[in-house]
Design an enzyme around this catalytic site. Structure first.
Site, PDB file in Angstrom:
ATOM      1  N   GLY A 134       0.822  -1.216   0.000  1.00 12.49           N
ATOM      2  CA  GLY A 134       0.000   0.000   0.000  1.00 12.49           C
ATOM      3  C   GLY A 134       0.846   1.250   0.000  1.00 12.49           C
ATOM      4  O   GLY A 134       0.967   1.930   1.022  1.00 12.49           O
ATOM      5  N   SER A 136       1.214   3.553  -3.327  1.00 10.64           N
ATOM      6  CA  SER A 136       0.688   4.584  -4.237  1.00 10.64           C
ATOM      7  C   SER A 136      -0.646   5.146  -3.767  1.00 10.64           C
ATOM      8  O   SER A 136      -1.452   4.448  -3.156  1.00 10.64           O
ATOM      9  CB  SER A 136       0.501   4.001  -5.633  1.00 10.64           C
ATOM     10  OG  SER A 136       1.681   3.408  -6.088  1.00 10.64           O
ATOM     11  N   GLU A 250      12.476  -4.562  -4.513  1.00 21.10           N
ATOM     12  CA  GLU A 250      11.466  -4.774  -5.558  1.00 21.10           C
ATOM     13  C   GLU A 250      12.109  -4.697  -6.940  1.00 21.10           C
ATOM     14  O   GLU A 250      11.933  -5.564  -7.771  1.00 21.10           O
ATOM     15  CB  GLU A 250      10.343  -3.735  -5.445  1.00 21.10           C
ATOM     16  CG  GLU A 250       9.335  -3.843  -6.591  1.00 21.10           C
ATOM     17  CD  GLU A 250       8.132  -2.915  -6.453  1.00 21.10           C
ATOM     18  OE1 GLU A 250       8.197  -1.956  -5.666  1.00 21.10           O
ATOM     19  OE2 GLU A 250       7.132  -3.156  -7.159  1.00 21.10           O
ATOM     20  N   SER A 376       8.518   3.997 -12.584  1.00 22.46           N
ATOM     21  CA  SER A 376       8.356   4.007 -14.044  1.00 22.46           C
ATOM     22  C   SER A 376       9.697   4.098 -14.777  1.00 22.46           C
ATOM     23  O   SER A 376      10.724   4.433 -14.182  1.00 22.46           O
ATOM     24  CB  SER A 376       7.484   5.188 -14.455  1.00 22.46           C
ATOM     25  OG  SER A 376       8.218   6.384 -14.272  1.00 22.46           O
ATOM     26  N   GLU A 378      10.724   6.324 -16.777  1.00 24.90           N
ATOM     27  CA  GLU A 378      11.294   7.666 -16.713  1.00 24.90           C
ATOM     28  C   GLU A 378      11.959   7.911 -15.366  1.00 24.90           C
ATOM     29  O   GLU A 378      13.056   8.482 -15.295  1.00 24.90           O
ATOM     30  CB  GLU A 378      10.201   8.710 -16.960  1.00 24.90           C
ATOM     31  CG  GLU A 378       9.636   8.731 -18.389  1.00 24.90           C
ATOM     32  CD  GLU A 378       8.695   7.561 -18.695  1.00 24.90           C
ATOM     33  OE1 GLU A 378       8.237   6.884 -17.745  1.00 24.90           O
ATOM     34  OE2 GLU A 378       8.436   7.311 -19.898  1.00 24.90           O
TER      35      GLU A 378
HETATM   36  C1  FAD Z   1       0.111  -3.340 -12.820  1.00 23.67           C
HETATM   37  C2  FAD Z   1       0.494  -2.380 -11.732  1.00 23.67           C
HETATM   38  C3  FAD Z   1       0.607  -2.850 -10.434  1.00 23.67           C
HETATM   39  C4  FAD Z   1       0.911  -1.970  -9.387  1.00 23.67           C
HETATM   40  N1  FAD Z   1       0.946  -2.471  -8.116  1.00 23.67           N
HETATM   41  C5  FAD Z   1       1.149  -1.607  -7.076  1.00 23.67           C
HETATM   42  C6  FAD Z   1       1.073  -2.067  -5.738  1.00 23.67           C
HETATM   43  O1  FAD Z   1       0.865  -3.242  -5.481  1.00 23.67           O
HETATM   44  N2  FAD Z   1       1.223  -1.182  -4.738  1.00 23.67           N
HETATM   45  C7  FAD Z   1       1.472   0.131  -4.970  1.00 23.67           C
HETATM   46  O2  FAD Z   1       1.628   0.868  -4.013  1.00 23.67           O
HETATM   47  N3  FAD Z   1       1.534   0.620  -6.235  1.00 23.67           N
HETATM   48  C8  FAD Z   1       1.382  -0.220  -7.293  1.00 23.67           C
HETATM   49  N4  FAD Z   1       1.426   0.252  -8.590  1.00 23.67           N
HETATM   50  C9  FAD Z   1       1.551   1.701  -8.798  1.00 23.67           C
HETATM   51  C10 FAD Z   1       2.823   2.143  -9.462  1.00 23.67           C
HETATM   52  O3  FAD Z   1       3.885   2.089  -8.591  1.00 23.67           O
HETATM   53  C11 FAD Z   1       2.554   3.566 -10.003  1.00 23.67           C
HETATM   54  O4  FAD Z   1       1.639   3.454 -11.039  1.00 23.67           O
HETATM   55  C12 FAD Z   1       3.814   4.222 -10.501  1.00 23.67           C
HETATM   56  O5  FAD Z   1       4.656   4.562  -9.440  1.00 23.67           O
HETATM   57  C13 FAD Z   1       3.510   5.469 -11.340  1.00 23.67           C
HETATM   58  O6  FAD Z   1       2.684   6.351 -10.655  1.00 23.67           O
HETATM   59  P1  FAD Z   1       1.385   6.961 -11.341  1.00 23.67           P
HETATM   60  O7  FAD Z   1       0.599   5.861 -11.877  1.00 23.67           O
HETATM   61  O8  FAD Z   1       0.742   7.870 -10.376  1.00 23.67           O
HETATM   62  O9  FAD Z   1       1.950   7.797 -12.557  1.00 23.67           O
HETATM   63  P2  FAD Z   1       2.538   9.266 -12.508  1.00 23.67           P
HETATM   64  O10 FAD Z   1       3.526   9.351 -11.408  1.00 23.67           O
HETATM   65  O11 FAD Z   1       1.442  10.242 -12.546  1.00 23.67           O
HETATM   66  O12 FAD Z   1       3.340   9.296 -13.874  1.00 23.67           O
HETATM   67  C14 FAD Z   1       2.775   9.662 -15.129  1.00 23.67           C
HETATM   68  C15 FAD Z   1       3.882   9.725 -16.145  1.00 23.67           C
HETATM   69  O13 FAD Z   1       4.794  10.760 -15.788  1.00 23.67           O
HETATM   70  C16 FAD Z   1       6.114  10.262 -15.733  1.00 23.67           C
HETATM   71  N5  FAD Z   1       6.881  10.965 -14.732  1.00 23.67           N
HETATM   72  C17 FAD Z   1       6.535  11.190 -13.434  1.00 23.67           C
HETATM   73  N6  FAD Z   1       7.508  11.864 -12.822  1.00 23.67           N
HETATM   74  C18 FAD Z   1       8.499  12.087 -13.714  1.00 23.67           C
HETATM   75  C19 FAD Z   1       9.774  12.742 -13.687  1.00 23.67           C
HETATM   76  N7  FAD Z   1      10.227  13.313 -12.573  1.00 23.67           N
HETATM   77  N8  FAD Z   1      10.511  12.769 -14.807  1.00 23.67           N
HETATM   78  C20 FAD Z   1      10.071  12.192 -15.951  1.00 23.67           C
HETATM   79  N9  FAD Z   1       8.861  11.563 -16.044  1.00 23.67           N
HETATM   80  C21 FAD Z   1       8.098  11.520 -14.937  1.00 23.67           C
HETATM   81  C22 FAD Z   1       5.942   8.802 -15.363  1.00 23.67           C
HETATM   82  O14 FAD Z   1       7.083   8.050 -15.696  1.00 23.67           O
HETATM   83  C23 FAD Z   1       4.713   8.437 -16.170  1.00 23.67           C
HETATM   84  O15 FAD Z   1       5.090   8.143 -17.481  1.00 23.67           O
HETATM   85  C24 FAD Z   1       1.144  -0.596  -9.656  1.00 23.67           C
HETATM   86  C25 FAD Z   1       1.064  -0.132 -10.970  1.00 23.67           C
HETATM   87  C26 FAD Z   1       0.741  -1.000 -12.016  1.00 23.67           C
HETATM   88  C27 FAD Z   1       0.642  -0.447 -13.395  1.00 23.67           C
END
Ligand code: FAD
Lengths: 393, 383
Positions: A134, A136, A250, A376, A378
Site C-alpha cells: 500500500g 501509491s 522490488e 516508471s 522515466e
Molecule cells: C500493474 C500495476 C501494479 C501496481 N501495483 C502496485 C502495488 O501493489 N502497490 C502500490 O503501491 N503501487 C502499485 N502500482 C503503482 C505504481 O507504482 C505507479 O503506477 C507508478 O509509481 C507510477 O505512478 P502513477 O501511476 O501515479 O503515474 P505518474 O507518477 O502520474 O506518472 C505519469 C507519467 O509521468 C512520468 N513521470 C513522473 N515523474 C516524472 C519525472 N520526474 N521525470 C520524468 N517523467 C516523470 C511517469 O514516468 C509516467 O510516465 C502498480 C502499478 C501497475 C501499473
C-alpha cells in the site's frame, strides 16, 4: 557468510537436483508460478500446488537464505542461487515467491524488531499469509513522498485514514505494508512504515479492471482503521528510508533473470512460413526478432557479469538501468509474439483462437505495466542519471 | 494538412462534429465486455449510427454519380475516415464504402455496378472483401478453390478474418481457379451474397470489440457473371484494391494517432507529480516533441497517398505501402506511449488508453502489416 568451496557447490548442486526431482510434482512442469501467486483461489484449489508448497516450506527452500527460526534453511546466497537454477532447469517455480518473500521479508530482516520477525517471517516463508503493497495514492505515484494517508498516534493504537490505489492483490491479501503520514510538516521525513491486517475494521478493497481483463488491481480505502502500536516498523518518521530499501528489493527482483525464455523462431516458422532457404518468411519481422533475441542474450550476460563483479552481492543503483533494459526487452518480445501470431494474436475469447494465442494477447497487454510499476521507466532513468552517472538534478 | 476545397472543408468539419457527438469513445466502450473483447450478442458496430452516416452521404463518396454516389474522391472519403479514427468509431465504412466500392469501380461491369453500387452508396447494403485465409495478409497464398460447374462456379474453403464479415451482405471473395497456393496466376474475384447457400459465418471475438468473421464456404454456387474482372488474372486487381484499403486504414490510424497524442498532451499539461506539471520534465517534453514529429510524417504520407488515388498516380503502390507502414509505426508508438505516460490509470479498462492500444494493433494487421508493407516498398524500390 563464508563463500563455499567449489567442490561443495558441485555436491550441493547434485543434492538439490536429486531432491527437486523427487519432490517437484511433474504436473506443475512449465506451469507459470504467477498463476498461483496471482490467484489465491486457484492456488487453494490445486492439490499439486499445495503439496509442492508444503514440501518447500518443510525444507525451507522457498527462502533458503533466511534463518531456520524464520522458516528458511540458513543457506548462503550461492546455495540459494543453485536451488533457483536447478528449479528452472526442470521447468519448476518457487511456490513461495511473493510480495512477502521479495519485498517485505528482506525489509523486516533489516528493520523489523525480533517480535515482528517471529510474528511474520515464518508465515511468509510458508506462503500462508499474503501481502500487498500500500504505497501509491491517487496524487502520489512517481512522487511517492507526496502521500497523504493520515496516521495519528492515539496513545494505545494508531488511527489510519486515507486512500491507496493500484494495490495489486489487495482483495486477496491477508496483510498490507502501508506507507502513512505521521508528520504533515515534512515530506520524506514525515512518513512511517506500518503493517496492517486487511481484516481490520474500516478497510475496503475495490477491484479495478485492467486492460488485460485481470482484476488484481484495487483501490483501498482506510476509514479510521485501528492498528496496534507494535505494527510500526522502525522508528516513527523513518518510513521513507525503509521504503527506499524495499523498493530496491522490488527493483532487484523485477530485474532478476527469470527462467530462460522460449525462442520465438520456431513459432515464427509456423505462423509465417519459411522462404526457400528456410528463413522466416518476412525479412523485416525476422530482423526485429533477431535483434530482440540478441538483446535478451546480452542482457542475461550483463546480469551474470554484474553479479560476478559485485562481490558482496547486495542491490546497487545499477539496478535501475537493468530494470529498464529488462522491461524494454520483455515488452518488445510480447509485441513481437502477437505480431508473429498476426490476426490470431488479436483474439480475446472463443474459437478459433487457441489458449496459447489468447494468453499471449493478455500477456502483451499486461506487459505494458512493466515500465510503470516498481518505479516508471522515466523515474528509473532519473535515478540512473543522478545516482549512477552523477548528473545534477 | 492537405489543401482542401470549400466542400471538403465543410465535409471534414461536419464529420468532426458528428463523430464527437454521435460516436465518442464511450460508444465503443459500450460494445466492450469486461476488459476486452466484444459484448455478447453485439455485432461490433452501431446500426443506427451507420444509418445516419449513410444519410449524410458518406457511403457514396467515391461511388460514381450514375450509381447514386457523389464521386467526390478518395481524399474526401479519407477526411471522414480520419475523423472516425479519432474516436475509434466502429463502422463498416472502410470495408463497404471504400474497399467494396473500389473493387466494383475498378473492375465491375456496367451490370455489376448497377446491381451493387447503389446499395453501397445509400448504406442499405454492406460490402466487404474476403481475401485472407490465415493470420497474415498473403493474397497469393489463397487456397479457397473455385471449380467450374455447368452454369458457373462452386466455391469451397475458408476465409478469415473477414472485416465486418458478420454484417456484410456482399462479400468479394478471392478464390483460386487454377495454380497452387503461392502463385500469382490463377486468382479470381467473385461477388458472393453472404446469404448464399453453403456459406456459414462465425463471429470472431477480437480485442477491439469489432467483430470480424470466419467464413466457411462449402460448394457455394456462383454465376458466371458474378466474376469480378478476369478469370485467373485477379492478382493485380487485388493489389489495387488492397492498396486503396491500406490507405483507408492508414487514414483511420492517422486519426487515432492524432487523438491519442492530443489526449496524452492534455494529460502532460495537467497531471502533477513532484510539485510540477509532468509536462515540465524535459524527458517527457522531448518524448512529446518526437511523437509530434512522427505525426507530421504520417499525415503527409497518408494525404499524399489519398491524393495519388484520385490522380491515378503510377507511384500509387509504393505510396500506399509508405502510408500504411508509416501510420502503423506511428500509431504503435503513440498508443504505447499513451499508456506509459498515463502511468497506472493508463493500465485500467476504465481509461481510453487501452482502447487506442487495442485498436492500434488490429488496424496494424489489417490489409497488410507494417512489416508486410515495408517489404513491399523495398521490392518496389529495388532494395
Ligand atoms: C500493474 C500495476 C501494479 C501496481 N501495483 C502496485 C502495488 O501493489 N502497490 C502500490 O503501491 N503501487 C502499485 N502500482 C503503482 C505504481 O507504482 C505507479 O503506477 C507508478 O509509481 C507510477 O505512478 P502513477 O501511476 O501515479 O503515474 P505518474 O507518477 O502520474 O506518472 C505519469 C507519467 O509521468 C512520468 N513521470 C513522473 N515523474 C516524472 C519525472 N520526474 N521525470 C520524468 N517523467 C516523470 C511517469 O514516468 C509516467 O510516465 C502498480 C502499478 C501497475 C501499473
Amino acid at each position: 557468510m563464508a563463500e563455499m568451496e567449489p567442490i561443495d557447490r558441485e555436491e550441493f548442486r547434485q543434492e538439490a537436483r536429486a531432491w527437486l526431482k523427487a519432490n517437484f510434482p511433474p504436473a506443475l512442469t512449465n506451469v507459470p508460478g504467477l498463476l498461483f501467486q496471482g490467484d489465491a483461489h486457484a492456488a487453494a484449489a490445486n492439490d499439486d500446488y499445495q503439496l509442492w508448497r508444503q514440501r518447500m516450506t518443510d525444507k525451507g527452500w522457498g527462502v533458503p537464505t533466511w534463518a531456520p527460526r524464520y522458516g528458511g534453511a540458513g543457506l548462503t546466497e550461492a546455495h540459494g542461487k543453485i536451488i533457483g537454477e536447478e528449479l528452472a532447469a526442470i521447468g519448476g517455480f518457487n511456490p513461495i515467491r511473493s510480495y512477502g518473500t521479495m519485498m517485505l521479508g528482506p525489509t523486516l530482516l533489516e528493520y523489523g524488531d525480533e517480535a515482528q520477525k517471529l510474528e511474520h517471517l515464518p508465515f511468509i516463508a510458508s506462503h500462508e499469509r499474503r501481502w500487498c503493497q500500500g504505497f501509491s495514492e491517487p496524487g502520489a505515484g512517481s512522487d511517492l513522498a507526496a502521500l497523504q494517508t493520515k496516521c495519528i498516534d492515539m496513545g494505545d493504537h494508531w488511527l489510519v485514514s486515507g486512500q491507496k490505489i493500484w494495490t495489486s492483490g489487495a482483495d486477496q491479501a491477508d496483510w498490507c505494508f502501508v506507507l502513512v503520514r505521521t508528520d504533515t510538516e515534512r515530506k520524506q521525513g514525515g512518513i512511517s512504515f506500518l503493517l496492517v491486517d486487511m481484516q481490520s475494521e474500516g478497510i475496503e478493497a475495490r477491484p479495478i479492471v485492467l486492460i488485460s481483463g485481470s482484476t488484481h488491481f484495487c483501490e483501498v480505502f482506510f476509514n479510521d482503521v485501528k492498528v496496534p502500536k507494535g505494527n510500526l516498523v522502525g522508528e516513527v518518521n523513518q518510513g521513507w528510508t525503509i521504503a527506499k530499501r524495499l523498493l530496491q528489493f522490488e527493483r532487484n527482483s523485477l530485474s532478476e533473470v527469470k527462467a530462460d525464455i522460449t525462442p520465438l523462431a520456431p513459432l515464427a516458422h509456423d505462423y509465417l512460413g519459411t522462404d526457400a532457404l528456410g528463413r522466416i518468411d518476412s525479412p523485416d519481422l525476422r530482423a526485429r526478432l533477431v535483434r530482440n533475441a540478441m538483446r535478451h542474450e546480452a542482457y542475461m550476460a550483463t546480469v551474470r557479469r554484474l553479479a560476478a563483479e559485485a562481490k558482496n552481492g547486495g542491490p546497487s543503483h545499477g539496478v535501475s538501468a537493468l530494470k529498464n533494459l529488462w522491461s524494454g526487452i520483455i515488452q518488445e518480445r510480447a509485441e513481437l509474439l502477437i505480431e508473429v501470431m498476426g490476426a490470431d494474436g488479436l483474439g480475446w475469447a472463443g474459437d478459433p483462437y487457441t489458449a496459447a494465442e489468447k494468453e499471449a494477447t493478455r500477456a502483451w497487454l499486461h506487459s505494458k505495466a512493466f515500465s510503470i510499476y516498481g518505479g516508471s521507466y522515466e523515474v528509473q532513468n532519473n535515478i540512473t542519471a543522478k545516482h549512477t552517472l552523477g548528473l545534477p538534478g | 494538412m492537405a489543401v482542401l476545397n470549400d466542400e471538403q472543408t465543410m465535409l471534414k468539419d461536419m464529420a468532426s462534429q458528428w463523430v464527437r457527438d454521435r460516436l465518442p469513445v464511450t460508444a465503443l466502450r459500450g460494445l466492450y465486455d469486461h476488459g476486452g473483447g466484444g459484448r455478447c450478442g453485439s455485432d461490433g458496430y452501431d446500426a443506427d449510427a451507420w444509418a445516419e452516416m449513410a444519410q449524410m452521404g458518406w457511403c457514396g463518396i467515391i461511388v460514381p454519380e450514375a450509381h447514386g454516389g457523389a464521386d467526390f474522391g478518395y481524399l474526401s472519403l479519407g477526411l471522414v475516415i480520419e475523423e472516425l479514427g479519432r474516436t475509434l468509431a466502429a463502422s463498416p465504412l472502410i470495408s463497404s464504402a471504400l474497399v467494396a466500392a473500389s473493387a466494383l469501380r475498378l473492375a465491375g461491369t456496367q451490370e455489376q455496378q448497377g446491381r451493387w453500387l447503389p446499395g453501397i452508396a445509400d448504406g442499405s447494403l454492406i460490402g466487404t472483401l474476403a481475401l485472407d485465409e490465415g493470420p497474415h495478409h498473403a493474397p497469393e497464398r489463397t487456397a479457397l478453390a473455385a471449380t467450374a460447374s455447368h452454369d458457373g462456379w462452386k466455391l469451397s474453403g475458408t476465409k478469415r478474418p473477414v472485416q465486418d464479415g458478420m454484417i456484410a451482405h456482399l462479400a468479394i471473395v478471392a478464390a483460386r481457379t487454377s495454380g497452387a497456393p503461392g502463385d500469382r496466376d490463377g486468382l479470381t474475384l467473385f461477388l458472393v451474397p453472404t446469404d448464399s447457400a453453403g456459406l456459414e459465418r462465425q463471429a470472431l471475438d477480437q480485442i477491439d470489440a469489432r467483430r470480424p468473421a470466419l467464413y466457411r464456404l462449402e460448394a457455394v454456387n456462383v454465376a458466371v457473371n458474378d466474376v469480378l474482372g478476369e478469370v485467373g488474372k485477379a492478382a493485380d486487381l487485388i493489389d489495387a484494391i488492397r492498396d486503396r484499403a491500406a490507405i483507408g486504414m492508414a487514414a483511420e490510424m492517422l486519426g487515432s494517432a492524432t487523438q491519442a497524442f492530443d489526449i496524452t498532451l492534455d494529460y502532460l499539461k495537467t497531471r502533477v507529480q513532484f510539485g510540477a506539471i509532468i509536462g515540465s520534465f524535459q524527458a517527457l517534453q522531448h518524448r512529446a516533441a518526437e511523437l509530434f514529429g512522427e505525426l507530421q510524417l504520417t499525415r503527409s504520407a497518408v494525404e499524399t497517398a489519398l491524393a495519388a488515388i484520385d490522380a491515378d498516380d503510377p507511384a500509387l503502390p509504393a505510396l500506399a505501402s509508405l502510408a500504411k507502414a508509416t501510420a502503423g509505426e506511428t500509431l504503435h508508438r503513440i498508443s504505447s506511449q499513451m499508456v506509459q505516460l498515463h502511468g497506472g490509470i493508463g493500465m485500467t479498462h476504465e481509461h481510453d488508453a487501452g482502447l487506442y492500444l487495442k485498436r492500434a494493433r488490429v488496424a496494424e494487421q489489417c490489409h497488410g502489416s507494417t512489416a508486410w508493407h515495408r517489404e513491399r516498398w523495398a521490392r518496389l524500390n529495388g532494395y
